[in-house]
Design an enzyme around this catalytic site. Structure first.
Site, short mmCIF file in Angstrom:
data_model
loop_
_atom_site.label_atom_id
_atom_site.label_comp_id
_atom_site.label_asym_id
_atom_site.label_seq_id
_atom_site.Cartn_x
_atom_site.Cartn_y
_atom_site.Cartn_z
N SER A 156 0.73 -1.16 -0.06
CA SER A 156 -0.11 0.00 0.04
C SER A 156 0.80 1.32 0.12
CB SER A 156 -0.90 -0.03 1.39
OG SER A 156 -1.94 -1.09 0.96
N SER A 164 2.39 -7.49 1.11
CA SER A 164 1.15 -6.61 2.04
C SER A 164 -0.12 -6.73 1.10
CB SER A 164 1.55 -5.14 2.17
OG SER A 164 0.92 -4.77 3.24
N GLN A 165 -0.46 -5.44 0.69
CA GLN A 165 -2.03 -5.74 -0.13
C GLN A 165 -1.79 -6.34 -1.34
OE1 GLN A 165 -5.13 -2.75 -2.33
NE2 GLN A 165 -3.62 -1.85 -0.80
N ASP A 191 5.26 -9.27 12.69
CA ASP A 191 4.48 -8.50 11.87
C ASP A 191 2.96 -8.65 12.34
OD1 ASP A 191 3.21 -7.19 9.81
OD2 ASP A 191 4.60 -8.10 8.34
N HIS A 227 7.09 -5.28 9.57
CA HIS A 227 6.42 -5.34 8.37
C HIS A 227 7.22 -4.75 7.12
CE1 HIS A 227 3.02 -6.02 5.70
NE2 HIS A 227 2.86 -4.67 5.26
#
Length: 207
Positions: free
Chosen positions: A37, A117-118, A167, A182
């Site tokens: 993101s 992540s995303q 995380d 993260h």
């Protein structure tokens, strides 16, 4: 990914330099990247940049890296993390189109994927929906801090998923707010592990 965690991530990565990789010719192996993101460019710099650089250093002209950027349908917007699939439908369809584009451009190339992540949520939805002829060219992939840990139709030996014990974005039992973990994958040795994992797939494919 929790939206609060995503906002913290956004603040942390927004000041990083732009990271973009594109396939201009037809290498034997192509890695398609969905960044985290609010990362800039089409690959981002937290994971995408270092991973692409590591494989490029090893394979040279035989390797190419292609990010899925905003113009391709994936803006990496923070708010999309809260949607049911952990990303937007357009983000997923844009990624699927990128796989198709790379296969049409370079039909003999092996394809691989990375989602951070995303971006991990995108790959978890996109990979199962690839056209059969495209999916048959996918030799492996990796996920980092992914908000989705599984990919339907792929076995555990076909992809590797890296999620730090602290995380909280990918690990529900981690301490809340530990967003530093993260962002640590390029510093904790996991990128090097991913380079080795994807290299094993490239070498096994004989290209």
């Amino acid at each position: 990914m929790k939206v609060v965690g995503a906002i913290v991530l956004a603040t942390a990565v927004s000041a990083l330099p732009q990271g973009s990789w594109n396939v201009d010719t037809c290498p034997d192996n192509i890695l398609i990247v969905a960044r985290g993101s609010i990362e800039q460019g089409n690959t981002g710099t937290v994971i995408g940049g270092p991973l692409c650089a590591g494989l490029k250093k090893k394979y040279g002209a035989k390797f190419g890296c292609q990010g899925v950027g905003t113009a391709d349908g994936y803006p990496a917007a923070v708010g999309d993390n809260s949607k049911p699939k952990g990303t937007c439908d357009e983000c997923i369809s844009g990624t699927i189109k990128m796989f198709g584009k790379m296969h049409t451009k370079c039909p003999k190339a092996n394809l691989m994927f990375m989602g951070y992540s995303q971006g991990g949520a995108i790959m978890s939805s996109a990979i199962p929906q690839l056209a059969p002829d495209v999916k048959s060219k996918v030799i492996g992939g990796v996920l980092f801090g992914s908000t989705r840990q599984t990919i339907s139709g792929l076995t555990k030996d076909q992809f590797a998923s890296y999620c730090g014990s602290e995380d909280s974005i990918c690990n529900r039992v981690a301490k809340s707010g530990s967003t530093g973990s993260h962002l640590a994958y390029s510093k904790n040795g996991d990128v090097e592990k991913a380079v080795a994992f994807l290299s094993s797939k490239i070498d096994a494919a004989g290209k």
